[in-house]
Design a protein around this motif. Structure first.
Motif, PDB file in Angstrom:
ATOM      1  N   GLU A   1      -4.171   8.919   5.771  1.00 45.12           N
ATOM      2  CA  GLU A   1      -3.432   9.970   5.074  1.00 45.12           C
ATOM      3  C   GLU A   1      -1.993   9.506   4.867  1.00 45.12           C
ATOM      4  OE1 GLU A   1      -3.887  13.809   6.770  1.00 45.12           O
ATOM      5  OE2 GLU A   1      -3.500  14.735   4.839  1.00 45.12           O
ATOM      6  N   ASN A   2      -1.599   9.417   3.639  1.00 47.71           N
ATOM      7  CA  ASN A   2      -0.255   8.936   3.280  1.00 47.71           C
ATOM      8  C   ASN A   2       0.078   7.635   4.011  1.00 47.71           C
ATOM      9  OD1 ASN A   2       0.063  11.261   1.726  1.00 47.71           O
ATOM     10  ND2 ASN A   2       0.813  12.403   3.504  1.00 47.71           N
ATOM     11  N   TYR A   3      -0.824   6.735   3.975  1.00 46.57           N
ATOM     12  CA  TYR A   3      -0.669   5.474   4.714  1.00 46.57           C
ATOM     13  C   TYR A   3       0.116   4.463   3.875  1.00 46.57           C
ATOM     14  CZ  TYR A   3      -1.980   1.272   7.301  1.00 46.57           C
ATOM     15  OH  TYR A   3      -1.954   0.111   8.016  1.00 46.57           O
ATOM     16  N   ASN A   4       1.044   3.803   4.517  1.00 47.02           N
ATOM     17  CA  ASN A   4       1.871   2.802   3.831  1.00 47.02           C
ATOM     18  C   ASN A   4       1.815   1.481   4.571  1.00 47.02           C
ATOM     19  OD1 ASN A   4       3.443   4.275   1.623  1.00 47.02           O
ATOM     20  ND2 ASN A   4       3.632   5.616   3.406  1.00 47.02           N
ATOM     21  N   LEU A   5       1.842   0.410   3.817  1.00 49.73           N
ATOM     22  CA  LEU A   5       1.834  -0.913   4.444  1.00 49.73           C
ATOM     23  C   LEU A   5       2.414  -1.901   3.448  1.00 49.73           C
ATOM     24  CD1 LEU A   5       0.771  -2.558   6.960  1.00 49.73           C
ATOM     25  CD2 LEU A   5      -1.299  -2.950   5.634  1.00 49.73           C
TER      26      LEU A   5
ATOM     27  N   ILE B   1       0.886  -1.163   0.000  1.00 51.97           N
ATOM     28  CA  ILE B   1       0.000   0.000   0.000  1.00 51.97           C
ATOM     29  C   ILE B   1       0.924   1.213   0.000  1.00 51.97           C
ATOM     30  CG2 ILE B   1      -1.634   1.324   1.408  1.00 51.97           C
ATOM     31  CD1 ILE B   1      -2.840  -1.284   2.318  1.00 51.97           C
ATOM     32  N   ASN B   2       0.816   2.001  -1.047  1.00 54.27           N
ATOM     33  CA  ASN B   2       1.758   3.118  -1.204  1.00 54.27           C
ATOM     34  C   ASN B   2       1.085   4.469  -1.012  1.00 54.27           C
ATOM     35  OD1 ASN B   2       3.812   1.248  -2.021  1.00 54.27           O
ATOM     36  ND2 ASN B   2       2.793   1.173  -4.013  1.00 54.27           N
ATOM     37  N   ASP B   3       1.359   5.097   0.109  1.00 56.71           N
ATOM     38  CA  ASP B   3       0.946   6.500   0.346  1.00 56.71           C
ATOM     39  C   ASP B   3      -0.531   6.764   0.081  1.00 56.71           C
ATOM     40  OD1 ASP B   3       3.158   7.831   1.291  1.00 56.71           O
ATOM     41  OD2 ASP B   3       4.072   7.932  -0.713  1.00 56.71           O
ATOM     42  N   ILE B   4      -1.397   5.895   0.551  1.00 61.01           N
ATOM     43  CA  ILE B   4      -2.805   6.144   0.229  1.00 61.01           C
ATOM     44  C   ILE B   4      -3.439   7.152   1.187  1.00 61.01           C
ATOM     45  CG2 ILE B   4      -3.320   3.955  -0.974  1.00 61.01           C
ATOM     46  CD1 ILE B   4      -4.810   3.149   1.632  1.00 61.01           C
ATOM     47  N   THR B   5      -4.343   7.934   0.606  1.00 55.87           N
ATOM     48  CA  THR B   5      -5.149   8.878   1.380  1.00 55.87           C
ATOM     49  C   THR B   5      -6.600   8.557   1.070  1.00 55.87           C
ATOM     50  OG1 THR B   5      -3.453  10.571   1.285  1.00 55.87           O
ATOM     51  CG2 THR B   5      -5.716  11.329   1.692  1.00 55.87           C
ATOM     52  N   PHE B   6      -7.398   8.462   2.139  1.00 55.76           N
ATOM     53  CA  PHE B   6      -8.820   8.172   1.940  1.00 55.76           C
ATOM     54  C   PHE B   6      -9.652   8.973   2.930  1.00 55.76           C
ATOM     55  CE2 PHE B   6     -12.798   5.956   2.535  1.00 55.76           C
ATOM     56  CZ  PHE B   6     -13.195   5.729   1.227  1.00 55.76           C
TER      57      PHE B   6
ATOM     58  N   ALA C   1      -0.746 -14.807  14.051  1.00 57.63           N
ATOM     59  CA  ALA C   1      -0.674 -13.728  13.057  1.00 57.63           C
ATOM     60  C   ALA C   1       0.210 -12.579  13.523  1.00 57.63           C
ATOM     61  CB  ALA C   1      -2.075 -13.205  12.786  1.00 57.63           C
ATOM     62  N   GLU C   2       0.618 -11.813  12.570  1.00 59.11           N
ATOM     63  CA  GLU C   2       1.361 -10.596  12.860  1.00 59.11           C
ATOM     64  C   GLU C   2       0.340  -9.462  13.003  1.00 59.11           C
ATOM     65  OE1 GLU C   2       4.581  -8.053  10.437  1.00 59.11           O
ATOM     66  OE2 GLU C   2       4.886 -10.241  10.383  1.00 59.11           O
ATOM     67  N   ILE C   3       0.539  -8.603  14.009  1.00 58.66           N
ATOM     68  CA  ILE C   3      -0.452  -7.540  14.234  1.00 58.66           C
ATOM     69  C   ILE C   3      -0.113  -6.277  13.435  1.00 58.66           C
ATOM     70  CG2 ILE C   3      -1.412  -5.964  15.986  1.00 58.66           C
ATOM     71  CD1 ILE C   3      -1.082  -8.216  18.030  1.00 58.66           C
ATOM     72  N   ILE C   4      -1.156  -5.715  12.837  1.00 61.32           N
ATOM     73  CA  ILE C   4      -1.021  -4.392  12.217  1.00 61.32           C
ATOM     74  C   ILE C   4      -1.913  -3.475  13.036  1.00 61.32           C
ATOM     75  CG2 ILE C   4      -1.388  -3.009  10.143  1.00 61.32           C
ATOM     76  CD1 ILE C   4      -1.398  -5.747   8.597  1.00 61.32           C
ATOM     77  N   ASN C   5      -1.298  -2.576  13.782  1.00 62.05           N
ATOM     78  CA  ASN C   5      -2.108  -1.681  14.616  1.00 62.05           C
ATOM     79  C   ASN C   5      -2.455  -0.430  13.817  1.00 62.05           C
ATOM     80  OD1 ASN C   5      -3.268  -0.063  16.573  1.00 62.05           O
ATOM     81  ND2 ASN C   5      -1.978  -0.956  18.184  1.00 62.05           N
ATOM     82  N   ILE C   6      -3.696  -0.351  13.434  1.00 57.85           N
ATOM     83  CA  ILE C   6      -4.125   0.751  12.557  1.00 57.85           C
ATOM     84  C   ILE C   6      -3.976   2.105  13.210  1.00 57.85           C
ATOM     85  CG2 ILE C   6      -6.178   1.795  11.560  1.00 57.85           C
ATOM     86  CD1 ILE C   6      -6.697  -0.469  10.123  1.00 57.85           C
ATOM     87  N   ARG C   7      -4.337   2.194  14.469  1.00 59.85           N
ATOM     88  CA  ARG C   7      -4.321   3.494  15.137  1.00 59.85           C
ATOM     89  C   ARG C   7      -2.921   4.097  15.171  1.00 59.85           C
ATOM     90  NH1 ARG C   7      -6.690   4.313  21.113  1.00 59.85           N
ATOM     91  NH2 ARG C   7      -7.962   6.136  20.694  1.00 59.85           N
ATOM     92  N   LYS C   8      -1.918   3.213  15.432  1.00 59.51           N
ATOM     93  CA  LYS C   8      -0.561   3.723  15.553  1.00 59.51           C
ATOM     94  C   LYS C   8       0.019   4.131  14.204  1.00 59.51           C
ATOM     95  CE  LYS C   8       1.173   1.436  19.664  1.00 59.51           C
ATOM     96  NZ  LYS C   8       1.916   0.257  20.134  1.00 59.51           N
ATOM     97  N   SER C   9      -0.333   3.317  13.183  1.00 60.92           N
ATOM     98  CA  SER C   9       0.433   3.485  11.944  1.00 60.92           C
ATOM     99  C   SER C   9      -0.297   4.251  10.855  1.00 60.92           C
ATOM    100  CB  SER C   9       0.833   2.111  11.413  1.00 60.92           C
ATOM    101  OG  SER C   9      -0.330   1.339  11.205  1.00 60.92           O
ATOM    102  N   ARG C  10      -1.617   4.565  11.064  1.00 59.29           N
ATOM    103  CA  ARG C  10      -2.372   5.023   9.905  1.00 59.29           C
ATOM    104  C   ARG C  10      -1.972   6.402   9.355  1.00 59.29           C
ATOM    105  NH1 ARG C  10      -8.427   6.002  12.051  1.00 59.29           N
ATOM    106  NH2 ARG C  10      -8.428   8.243  11.910  1.00 59.29           N
ATOM    107  N   CYS C  11      -1.359   7.222  10.223  1.00 62.26           N
ATOM    108  CA  CYS C  11      -0.972   8.534   9.677  1.00 62.26           C
ATOM    109  C   CYS C  11       0.521   8.557   9.341  1.00 62.26           C
ATOM    110  CB  CYS C  11      -1.342   9.650  10.626  1.00 62.26           C
ATOM    111  SG  CYS C  11      -3.105   9.829  10.740  1.00 62.26           S
ATOM    112  N   GLY C  12       0.885   7.668   8.533  1.00 56.67           N
ATOM    113  CA  GLY C  12       2.253   7.653   8.022  1.00 56.67           C
ATOM    114  C   GLY C  12       3.160   6.838   8.893  1.00 56.67           C
TER     115      GLY C  12
ATOM    116  N   ALA D   1      -5.629   9.354  -3.063  1.00 54.97           N
ATOM    117  CA  ALA D   1      -4.255   9.418  -3.574  1.00 54.97           C
ATOM    118  C   ALA D   1      -3.544   8.131  -3.205  1.00 54.97           C
ATOM    119  CB  ALA D   1      -3.530  10.608  -2.952  1.00 54.97           C
ATOM    120  N   GLY D   2      -2.449   7.843  -3.906  1.00 50.97           N
ATOM    121  CA  GLY D   2      -1.690   6.636  -3.630  1.00 50.97           C
ATOM    122  C   GLY D   2      -2.277   5.438  -4.360  1.00 50.97           C
ATOM    123  N   ASN D   3      -1.667   4.273  -4.132  1.00 53.06           N
ATOM    124  CA  ASN D   3      -2.187   3.074  -4.801  1.00 53.06           C
ATOM    125  C   ASN D   3      -1.891   1.810  -4.001  1.00 53.06           C
ATOM    126  OD1 ASN D   3       0.367   1.687  -5.797  1.00 53.06           O
ATOM    127  ND2 ASN D   3       0.665   3.784  -6.527  1.00 53.06           N
TER     128      ASN D   3
END
Lengths: 187, 254
Positions: free
Chosen positions: A17-21, A3-8, A176-187, A53-55
């Motif tokens: 905003e500018n989220y990467n994963l 996930i490259n720099d997406i903004t929704f 599973a590996e955890i993806i914490n949305i709250r921590k990582s969602r703003c870049g 934005a992003g893809n």
């Protein structure tokens, strides 16, 4: 999958905003408080929502999503709901999974419990054509035993899987590996 | 099983009591007025009906009227389904079809009867009028229910890459079925009313409507009542049949 720099945004509300994963093989659990964007991220990954934005680069892979709601067709029985999506040729596999998750094949969808409907929706997603599984709170309404059985089925698929959940116990069982949305969602 | 039998008996008893009540009201009114021309007694009407059903002409009139109305009804439903599909799928069709249907719905049935009588002749008139009355009812219900199909189900179908054709037959059509059922029933009632009205005005040679007209001309009020009861009974029977057919389809789906 990248996930490259997406903004929704939903209207004025920025969800990402500018989220990467970046995801490789294995199982990932999306965690975060309610309304943090777990479902939105899964829908973005499934291509049902388009980022401003992003893809999202799937490298020619196709994703299958299990929604937060069951989204079953009330006018068909349990088996037909799955068969419509996965095709007749997987009849034996459908029956096996129904038996494993204790669902009556010809059960009238209207009369099934919430947990049973959830399991049908899960089977539909597991057997549908696709390289990646996106599961939105798949174990809602299931007891411990059934959750364990469902997790075994998910693991057997051996696909890149992203599960939205609130439960650490489910994360542990899924290994599973955890993806914490709250921590990582703003870049 | 026992409960359902008891319920059925109770329902039947209610129908019998209500029928007897209205029969009695009719009888008392007829006795009070005491003018056969204005209100014949129910006993006279029943005896008239019995004498009518023993003649071959009665069955001829009844069968031909029935056929005309059923043909018009089936035609109307089929056209309404086709138009609803076009309306839903193509914006241009919506723009073309919607105003016409609204005009048909607002036009008095008598205007149509006179116009179609000029264009098509009296034998085809009742079926055409029936179709014209059925189309707006079925069309509108179908279009509204297509538009109100649960978008979550459509999103699910898109996510699982279900073809448009499959989406239509497995989601849109079944979702619209309830609305279609109630529209089909309403339209059936309308079909009988408008079909008979068209026959009364057009007077084809063999028709219940023509017999109704003659009853009026020859001041045969008891015959007028008898034919009206025949129409009501036929309408109720067909309505019951439609309900059974629709319920059967619903059971199959469940």
């Amino acid at each position: 999958m990248k996930i490259n720099d997406i903004t929704f945004r939903y209207g004025d509300k920025t969800i990402f905003e500018n989220y990467n994963l970046s995801l490789n093989e294995g199982i990932y659990c999306l965690m975060g408080p309610s309304a943090s964007g777990k479902t939105t991220l899964l829908k973005l990954m499934a291509g049902l929502l388009q980022p401003e934005a992003g893809n999202i680069d799937w490298e020619n892979k196709t994703a299958v999503i299990m929604f937060q709601e069951d989204r079953l067709l009330q006018w068909y029985d349990a088996e037909k709901n799955v068969e419509l999506i996965v095709g007749n040729e997987k009849k034996a596999e459908i029956e096996k999974m129904f038996e494993c998750l204790e669902i009556p094949l010809n059960g009238n969808v209207k009369k099934l419990s919430g947990g049973q409907k959830r399991r049908i929706a899960l089977i539909r997603a597991l057997l549908a054509e696709g390289d990646v599984l996106l599961l939105d709170e798949p174990f809602t309404g299931m007891d411990k035993e059934l959750t364990k059985k469902a997790i075994e089925l998910i693991k057997k698929q051996n696909k890149l899987t992203v599960v939205a959940t609130h439960s650490f116990e489910e994360v542990k069982l899924l290994e599973a590996e955890i993806i914490n949305i709250r921590k990582s969602r703003c870049g | 099983m026992k409960t359902s039998t008891t319920l059925r008996s109770k329902k039947l008893l209610k129908v019998v009591v209500a029928t007897l009540f209205w029969f009695l009201v009719w009888l008392l009114c007829a006795l009070a007025i005491n003018k056969e021309l204005i209100l014949p007694s129910p006993l006279l009407v029943i005896s008239k009906m019995f004498s009518m059903v023993t003649t071959a002409v009665f069955w001829q009139h009844t069968f031909v009227t029935f056929l005309r109305i059923i043909i018009g009804y089936i035609l109307g439903v089929a056209i309404a389904i086709a138009l609803a599909m076009l309306t839903y799928n193509y914006e241009i069709c919506d723009a073309i079809i919607s105003p016409v249907i609204r005009i048909i719905r607002a036009t008095p049935v008598a205007s149509f009867i006179i116009l179609v009588l000029l264009w098509a002749g009296k034998n085809y008139l009742p079926s055409i009028i029936v179709a014209l009355m059925v189309i707006p009812v079925v069309w509108e219900n179908l279009v509204v229910s297509y538009q109100n199909t649960d978008e979550n189900l459509i999103e699910m179908a898109e996510a699982y890459r279900l073809s448009k054709m499959k989406q239509f037959f497995h989601i849109r059509v079944p979702a619209a079925f309830t609305a279609f059922s109630s529209a089909a029933l309403t339209a059936m009632g309308l079909a009988w009313k408008s079909g008979i009205a068209a026959e009364v005005l057009a007077q084809p040679k063999i028709a219940i409507g023509t017999q109704l007209y003659y009853s009026k001309i020859y001041l045969e009020t008891s015959e007028l009542f008898a034919w009206t009861i025949v129409v009501v009974l036929m309408s109720l029977c067909i309505e019951k049949l439609v309900v059974m057919l629709l319920a059967g389809r619903k059971d199959n789906e469940n």
